[in-house]
Design an enzyme around this catalytic site. Structure first.
Site, PDB file in Angstrom:
ATOM      1  N   TYR A 119     -15.196   7.626 -13.042  1.00 39.34           N
ATOM      2  CA  TYR A 119     -14.873   6.340 -12.438  1.00 39.34           C
ATOM      3  C   TYR A 119     -15.342   5.223 -13.440  1.00 39.34           C
ATOM      4  CZ  TYR A 119     -15.100   2.943  -8.687  1.00 39.34           C
ATOM      5  OH  TYR A 119     -14.728   2.217  -8.021  1.00 39.34           O
TER       6      TYR A 119
ATOM      7  N   ASP B 128       0.940  -1.109  -0.032  1.00 35.63           N
ATOM      8  CA  ASP B 128       0.048  -0.109  -0.092  1.00 35.63           C
ATOM      9  C   ASP B 128       0.832   1.326   0.042  1.00 35.63           C
ATOM     10  OD1 ASP B 128      -2.361   1.811   0.660  1.00 35.63           O
ATOM     11  OD2 ASP B 128      -3.252   0.157   1.197  1.00 35.63           O
TER      12      ASP B 128
ATOM     13  N   LYS C 110     -12.903   2.188 -15.012  1.00 35.50           N
ATOM     14  CA  LYS C 110     -13.273   0.775 -14.643  1.00 35.50           C
ATOM     15  C   LYS C 110     -13.494  -0.025 -15.822  1.00 35.50           C
ATOM     16  CE  LYS C 110     -12.516   0.818 -10.321  1.00 35.50           C
ATOM     17  NZ  LYS C 110     -11.056   0.307  -9.503  1.00 35.50           N
TER      18      LYS C 110
END
Length: 257
Positions: free
Chosen positions: A137, A32, A141
């Site tokens: 978005y 991360d 995606k």
């Protein structure tokens, strides 16, 4: 036992997948953007090619390779086309789409040398169905879905499998990543995420089962499956629903809510 690397592993679906893989007996490297994490852990900003190079080197040095790469890191975003800024577009493309591209580019040479490997890319139901007020978005995606399908064919001769995960809203801290000019859209997205009846653990359980079966398209919840099949088999009904959503959003904007 498989050797697994998960990006975006500090929270949400990434953390739930790590827990599931560990419970199933796999070796897992959590990554991360933060500097600290439970071992084994590696700082990895998916926007930074040098971090990806370091991740490949870690897997080679410590494990002698990798079996499963889970490109899961991502942020939430969205907004009306004239409200969301181009800087916001640049940010979500860099993280949600190019972050996946960088991960694939980094590990595919290793997988080809091994003549084996498995890539799992986290997309979204928004990559399959495209509600209004979510242009950025939906676009990134859908790009992840297209990339995953392309690579599933391209890499098959090398013994490399590819899956793409497309969940709808589930409870996570993803809403905290929303930054943008369209505050009304951000508030709506937060409500949908936080009030979902599904948890990250629920989604991770179904995703893990899909990975075991090497399903290319993993749609882990009923609302996402219904939306997907409605679009494919009942397009007029799907279009009417999307237009209703747009009309409600227009009314809220007109009323100042």
């Amino acid at each position: 036992m498989s050797r697994v690397l998960v990006t975006g592993a500090a929270s949400g679906l990434g953390a739930a997948l790590v827990a599931r893989f560990v419970a199933d007996g796999h070796q897992v490297l959590s990554t991360d953007v933060g500097a600290d994490g439970s071992a084994p852990y590696l700082k990895l900003d998916v926007r930074n090619p040098a971090d990806w190079d370091a991740a490949v080197a870690w897997c080679q040095d410590n494990w002698g390779g990798l079996d499963l790469l889970v490109n899961n890191a991502g942020i939430a975003t969205g907004g009306r086309i004239e409200v969301e800024t181009l800087d916001e577009w640049d940010r979500v493309v860099d993280i949600n789409l190019m972050g996946v591209v960088r991960g694939c580019r980094a590990f595919v040479p290793l997988f080809k040398r091994q003549r084996s490997g498995y890539i799992v890319n986290t997309a979204s139901a928004a990559g399959l169905v495209h509600p209004p007020m979510m242009s950025s978005y939906n676009t990134v995606k859908a790009g992840v879905v297209a990339l995953s399908e392309t690579l599933s064919h391209e890499l098959r001769p090398y013994g490399i499998d590819v899956s793409v995960v497309c969940p709808s809203f589930f409870r996570t801290n993803l809403a905290d990543s929303i930054r943008g000019a369209d505050s009304a859209m951000a508030a709506t997205a937060r409500q949908l995420i936080e009030k979902s009846p599904r948890s990250a653990d629920d989604i991770a359980s179904v995703v893990a089962a899909g990975i075991k079966k090497k399903q290319h398209l993993i749609i882990p919840d009923q609302p996402a499956r219904i939306a997907f099949w409605t679009k494919r088999l009942a397009r007029p009904l799907y279009d009417r629903q999307m237009r209703k959503i747009a009309a409600r959003a227009h009314q809220r904007a007109t009323d100042g809510r």
